[in-house]
Write a protein that holds these residues in place. Sequence first.
Motif, PDB file in Angstrom:
ATOM      1  N   TYR A 171      59.540  32.916  30.326  1.00 49.49           N
ATOM      2  CA  TYR A 171      59.821  33.547  29.032  1.00 49.49           C
ATOM      3  C   TYR A 171      61.322  33.781  28.991  1.00 49.49           C
ATOM      4  N   PHE A 172      61.946  33.552  27.858  1.00 45.33           N
ATOM      5  CA  PHE A 172      63.405  33.714  27.819  1.00 45.33           C
ATOM      6  C   PHE A 172      63.893  33.936  26.388  1.00 45.33           C
ATOM      7  N   GLY A 173      65.188  34.255  26.306  1.00 45.81           N
ATOM      8  CA  GLY A 173      65.862  34.385  25.014  1.00 45.81           C
ATOM      9  C   GLY A 173      66.492  35.745  24.821  1.00 45.81           C
ATOM     10  N   GLY A 174      67.578  35.749  24.076  1.00 45.23           N
ATOM     11  CA  GLY A 174      68.251  36.997  23.723  1.00 45.23           C
ATOM     12  C   GLY A 174      69.116  36.773  22.507  1.00 45.23           C
ATOM     13  N   LEU A 175      69.131  37.734  21.597  1.00 45.22           N
ATOM     14  CA  LEU A 175      69.916  37.608  20.363  1.00 45.22           C
ATOM     15  C   LEU A 175      71.370  38.004  20.615  1.00 45.22           C
ATOM     16  N   TRP A 176      72.213  37.797  19.597  1.00 42.91           N
ATOM     17  CA  TRP A 176      73.646  38.118  19.624  1.00 42.91           C
ATOM     18  C   TRP A 176      74.319  37.386  20.789  1.00 42.91           C
ATOM     19  N   GLY A 177      74.836  38.149  21.785  1.00 39.02           N
ATOM     20  CA  GLY A 177      75.528  37.515  22.913  1.00 39.02           C
ATOM     21  C   GLY A 177      74.632  36.595  23.724  1.00 39.02           C
ATOM     22  N   GLY A 178      73.318  36.734  23.575  1.00 44.75           N
ATOM     23  CA  GLY A 178      72.363  35.884  24.300  1.00 44.75           C
ATOM     24  C   GLY A 178      72.178  34.517  23.667  1.00 44.75           C
ATOM     25  N   GLN A 179      72.765  34.312  22.444  1.00 41.14           N
ATOM     26  CA  GLN A 179      72.901  32.995  21.801  1.00 41.14           C
ATOM     27  C   GLN A 179      71.603  32.367  21.289  1.00 41.14           C
ATOM     28  N   LEU A 180      70.497  33.104  21.244  1.00 39.41           N
ATOM     29  CA  LEU A 180      69.235  32.493  20.779  1.00 39.41           C
ATOM     30  C   LEU A 180      69.332  32.030  19.316  1.00 39.41           C
ATOM     31  N   GLN A 181      70.160  32.726  18.519  1.00 37.51           N
ATOM     32  CA  GLN A 181      70.311  32.379  17.091  1.00 37.51           C
ATOM     33  C   GLN A 181      71.034  31.041  16.880  1.00 37.51           C
ATOM     34  N   ARG A 182      71.505  30.457  17.990  1.00 35.74           N
ATOM     35  CA  ARG A 182      72.171  29.147  17.863  1.00 35.74           C
ATOM     36  C   ARG A 182      71.183  27.980  17.945  1.00 35.74           C
ATOM     37  N   ARG A 205      61.006  32.796  23.663  1.00 43.50           N
ATOM     38  CA  ARG A 205      60.450  31.460  23.927  1.00 43.50           C
ATOM     39  C   ARG A 205      59.733  31.474  25.268  1.00 43.50           C
ATOM     40  N   CYS A 206      58.852  30.497  25.433  1.00 45.14           N
ATOM     41  CA  CYS A 206      58.162  30.342  26.722  1.00 45.14           C
ATOM     42  C   CYS A 206      58.047  28.856  27.037  1.00 45.14           C
ATOM     43  N   VAL A 207      58.304  28.511  28.284  1.00 45.56           N
ATOM     44  CA  VAL A 207      58.187  27.108  28.687  1.00 45.56           C
ATOM     45  C   VAL A 207      57.480  27.020  30.037  1.00 45.56           C
ATOM     46  N   ARG A 208      56.552  26.057  30.152  1.00 43.40           N
ATOM     47  CA  ARG A 208      55.922  25.780  31.447  1.00 43.40           C
ATOM     48  C   ARG A 208      56.867  24.887  32.248  1.00 43.40           C
ATOM     49  N   LEU A 209      56.954  25.174  33.548  1.00 46.01           N
ATOM     50  CA  LEU A 209      57.853  24.388  34.400  1.00 46.01           C
ATOM     51  C   LEU A 209      57.102  23.282  35.123  1.00 46.01           C
ATOM     52  N   THR A 210      57.859  22.302  35.600  1.00 39.73           N
ATOM     53  CA  THR A 210      57.281  21.270  36.462  1.00 39.73           C
ATOM     54  C   THR A 210      56.846  21.922  37.778  1.00 39.73           C
ATOM     55  N   LYS A 211      55.980  21.237  38.517  1.00 41.00           N
ATOM     56  CA  LYS A 211      55.395  21.824  39.740  1.00 41.00           C
ATOM     57  C   LYS A 211      56.456  22.232  40.758  1.00 41.00           C
ATOM     58  N   ASP A 212      57.596  21.496  40.768  1.00 43.23           N
ATOM     59  CA  ASP A 212      58.647  21.859  41.730  1.00 43.23           C
ATOM     60  C   ASP A 212      59.513  23.015  41.235  1.00 43.23           C
ATOM     61  N   GLY A 213      59.250  23.492  40.014  1.00 38.01           N
ATOM     62  CA  GLY A 213      59.945  24.668  39.488  1.00 38.01           C
ATOM     63  C   GLY A 213      61.347  24.393  38.995  1.00 38.01           C
ATOM     64  N   PRO A 220      60.000  24.184  25.056  1.00 40.46           N
ATOM     65  CA  PRO A 220      59.732  25.621  24.910  1.00 40.46           C
ATOM     66  C   PRO A 220      59.063  25.942  23.568  1.00 40.46           C
ATOM     67  N   ARG A 221      58.145  26.915  23.623  1.00 41.15           N
ATOM     68  CA  ARG A 221      57.405  27.312  22.411  1.00 41.15           C
ATOM     69  C   ARG A 221      57.801  28.730  21.993  1.00 41.15           C
ATOM     70  N   PRO A 222      57.733  29.030  20.694  1.00 40.86           N
ATOM     71  CA  PRO A 222      58.037  30.395  20.248  1.00 40.86           C
ATOM     72  C   PRO A 222      56.923  31.358  20.639  1.00 40.86           C
ATOM     73  N   ILE A 223      57.301  32.571  20.992  1.00 40.55           N
ATOM     74  CA  ILE A 223      56.340  33.623  21.354  1.00 40.55           C
ATOM     75  C   ILE A 223      56.307  34.606  20.191  1.00 40.55           C
ATOM     76  N   ILE A 224      55.251  34.537  19.417  1.00 41.16           N
ATOM     77  CA  ILE A 224      55.197  35.314  18.176  1.00 41.16           C
ATOM     78  C   ILE A 224      54.497  36.658  18.428  1.00 41.16           C
ATOM     79  N   VAL A 225      55.175  37.738  18.038  1.00 38.84           N
ATOM     80  CA  VAL A 225      54.576  39.079  18.074  1.00 38.84           C
ATOM     81  C   VAL A 225      54.107  39.395  16.652  1.00 38.84           C
ATOM     82  N   VAL A 226      52.819  39.695  16.529  1.00 35.34           N
ATOM     83  CA  VAL A 226      52.242  39.944  15.198  1.00 35.34           C
ATOM     84  C   VAL A 226      51.796  41.403  15.083  1.00 35.34           C
ATOM     85  N   ASP A 227      51.662  41.860  13.842  1.00 34.21           N
ATOM     86  CA  ASP A 227      51.143  43.221  13.617  1.00 34.21           C
ATOM     87  C   ASP A 227      49.614  43.186  13.625  1.00 34.21           C
TER      88      ASP A 227
END
Length: 344
Positions: A171-182, A205-213, A220-227
């Motif tokens: 799982y990853f990502g960060g806004l502003w200085g984390g550059q996700l908006q780019r 975002r979330c991405v599955r890694l290869t077996k060797d990591g 990567p797929r978006p991780i949606i938080v819903v109400d």
Amino acid sequence: MEKRYLFPADYMADPSVHVFNGKIYIYPSHDWECENVENDNGDQYVMKDYHVLSIEGDPMTGEVVDHGCVLRQEDIPWAGRQLWDCDVQEYEVEVPTTAEDQAKGMGFSKKVKKYIMYFPLKDRCDVFHWGTAIADNPAGPFIPQPAPVPGSYSIDMCAFKDDADGEVYVYFGGLWGGQLQRYKDNIHLEEPYLPEGEEDALPSRCVRLTKDGLNYAEAPRPIIVVDEDGKPLKANDPHRFFEASWMFKKDGKYYFTYSTGDSHLLCYAVGDNVYGPFTYQGVILTPVVGWTTHHAIIKYEGKWYLFHHDSVPSGGKSWLRSLKVCELEFDENGKIKTIEGIDK
Ligand code: FUB
């Protein structure tokens, strides 16, 4: 609520925490003094190396051991600046046996454990990518790979191993200085785009890694938080995702937890699988002293713990943060009991 500062000897932040071989290991950022800079781009966070800490037994009382510097920016071939929040995951790999082992009848290969660190670092064009570094031991030292993970972007990786399938998901990502908006659909945009007001919030975002990591196994797929009505949280919602993703599993449910950045909360949402959607549940930690809030949650010997940071010991300097731990409690429905970030 009893809280403990874990490492008064130095400023460390952004704890990622795992139990490896029965022991708690902490992988923090190592904060550095920084004069005359504080801005929304995070230029005040000028970290240049990583240490590993471990705890002997109970996190509230056990001795905290500093395993020293395990990776330096100057040893990473593609380094620009800013080693931010890292994480580490354990892998089992097959290696050839020695002639001596073979003479003892051990066959031609054996399984050993390896530990891969995932760290965000800006390249020389000031763009964040993820680096990887490999160790034989959870306490390091970690040897960096020569180049960043192809296609990687943004910050704050949480490397989660799902016991359902043994795969590692980051799982990853960060806004502003984390550059996700780019980025949109994993493509670098000509112009950054940060949703506002009633637009859907920018997701982690979330991405599955290869077996060797060492690589992405998929896009990567978006991780949606819903109400509670199943609608994505909006950009103006103070509970929307900003940075500091952390995932854990309890009673078969996936708890996606994160910082809300400019509203200074740690929040959580619950789903039925690694990719969600995740339904918003509530606040884990109210604002602490300091701009950032960031955490990890683990279970150790039957109890749950929240590891996080604040800037109390540095007198409120947002770039000089100190690691803390306290117990985390759930009610009978699996809801987290909110913790006060500032003791009354
Ligand atoms: O430590 C630098 C950045 O501050 C982290 O990557 C964010 O999560 C925030 O804690």
